[in-house]
Design a protein around this motif. Structure first.
Motif, short mmCIF file in Angstrom:
data_model
loop_
_atom_site.label_atom_id
_atom_site.label_comp_id
_atom_site.label_asym_id
_atom_site.label_seq_id
_atom_site.Cartn_x
_atom_site.Cartn_y
_atom_site.Cartn_z
N LEU A 1 59.76 -12.80 -2.23
CA LEU A 1 58.91 -12.60 -1.16
C LEU A 1 58.46 -13.69 -0.59
O LEU A 1 58.26 -13.59 0.72
N LEU A 2 58.09 -14.87 -1.08
CA LEU A 2 57.57 -15.87 -0.63
C LEU A 2 58.65 -16.61 0.47
O LEU A 2 58.54 -17.06 1.48
N PRO B 1 48.53 -9.76 -6.95
CA PRO B 1 49.79 -10.48 -6.91
C PRO B 1 50.18 -11.33 -5.94
O PRO B 1 50.38 -12.46 -5.91
N LEU B 2 50.01 -10.86 -4.72
CA LEU B 2 50.28 -11.80 -3.59
C LEU B 2 49.30 -12.88 -3.21
O LEU B 2 49.86 -13.95 -3.28
N ARG B 3 47.95 -12.60 -3.44
CA ARG B 3 47.06 -13.82 -3.65
C ARG B 3 47.32 -14.89 -4.34
O ARG B 3 47.38 -16.10 -4.32
N LEU B 4 47.63 -14.54 -5.77
CA LEU B 4 48.10 -15.42 -6.79
C LEU B 4 49.19 -16.26 -6.48
O LEU B 4 49.53 -17.54 -6.67
N LEU B 5 50.21 -15.53 -6.06
CA LEU B 5 51.47 -16.09 -5.44
C LEU B 5 51.36 -17.36 -4.41
O LEU B 5 51.66 -18.48 -4.53
N GLU C 1 56.93 -3.13 -6.02
CA GLU C 1 57.28 -4.58 -6.76
C GLU C 1 58.60 -5.03 -5.86
O GLU C 1 59.23 -4.36 -5.38
N PHE C 2 58.19 -6.24 -5.59
CA PHE C 2 59.09 -7.09 -4.46
C PHE C 2 59.76 -8.24 -5.50
O PHE C 2 58.88 -9.09 -5.50
N ASP C 3 61.09 -8.40 -5.51
CA ASP C 3 61.47 -9.25 -6.15
C ASP C 3 62.96 -9.47 -5.56
O ASP C 3 63.13 -9.15 -4.30
N GLY D 1 49.55 -27.82 10.87
CA GLY D 1 49.97 -26.90 11.88
C GLY D 1 50.93 -25.69 11.11
O GLY D 1 51.40 -24.96 12.05
N ARG D 2 51.36 -25.89 10.12
CA ARG D 2 52.01 -24.99 9.41
C ARG D 2 51.10 -24.30 8.16
O ARG D 2 52.06 -23.55 7.34
N GLU D 3 50.09 -24.32 8.25
CA GLU D 3 49.17 -23.48 7.24
C GLU D 3 49.59 -21.91 7.45
O GLU D 3 49.59 -21.57 8.42
N ARG D 4 49.58 -21.36 6.28
CA ARG D 4 49.59 -19.74 6.30
C ARG D 4 48.20 -19.26 6.83
O ARG D 4 47.04 -19.91 6.49
#
Length: 170
Positions: A124-125, A146-150, A86-88, A163-166
């Motif tokens: 995390l974001l 969880p990461l995909r949803l975030l 878990e990452f908070d 140019g700044r897309e993830r």
């Protein structure tokens, strides 16, 4: 990424320091989210010790919070990081330090394996956005739900300029 990352880079809980470190006050009695519990000042008899035992066993039966794990390697300007747990706000601090050290050592690209992340929030974001603010790039080699949803929520709320897309992988 076809092979697991083998080098363990940083202990997560060491960043907070030991619980009995100097300068960190530890309450003598029980603690609630509002602070330490002070005993009542009435002259009522104390509760029998037997009633405290079931409460202690109930607390130990509660599920433990998964401790996050970070593994990393740096090669040819690419920092490969594998996350699990878990990452908070609290548990992202060692990750932020690791990315800062990687950037200082010449990493320009981050490859993130987050397949074993069970929870993540905006902290995390923020760490990942901090990585890209300096002109560095990152991509996901593997991601968890969880990461995909975030990332999906973030893309809907804050569209990226061209140019700044993830770059998000599987």
């Amino acid at each position: 990424m076809n092979s697991p990352i083998k080098a363990i880079s940083t202990p997560i809980l060491a960043a907070a320091g030991p619980a009995d470190a100097p300068g960190i006050p530890t309450p003598a009695g029980p603690v609630t989210p509002d602070g330490p519990v002070t005993p009542p000042s009435s002259s009522a008899p104390a509760a029998p010790a037997a009633s405290a035992a079931p409460a202690a066993s109930a607390a130990s039966a509660a599920p433990a919070t998964p401790v996050p794990r970070i593994r990393s390697t740096l090669r040819d300007g690419v920092l490969a990081v594998s996350l699990a747990g878990e990452f908070d706000l609290v548990t992202c601090a060692p990750l932020r330090g690791l990315l800062d050290r990687g950037a200082a050592d010449g990493a320009r690209r981050l490859v993130l394996d987050a397949a074993l992340v069970t929870f993540c929030d905006s902290a995390l974001l923020d760490v990942l956005d901090g990585w890209t603010r300096s002109g560095r790039s990152w991509e996901s080699a593997a991601s968890s739900r969880p990461l995909r949803l975030l990332l999906d929520l973030d893309a809907r709320v804050r569209p990226r300029p061209p140019g700044r897309e993830r770059v998000v992988g599987p």
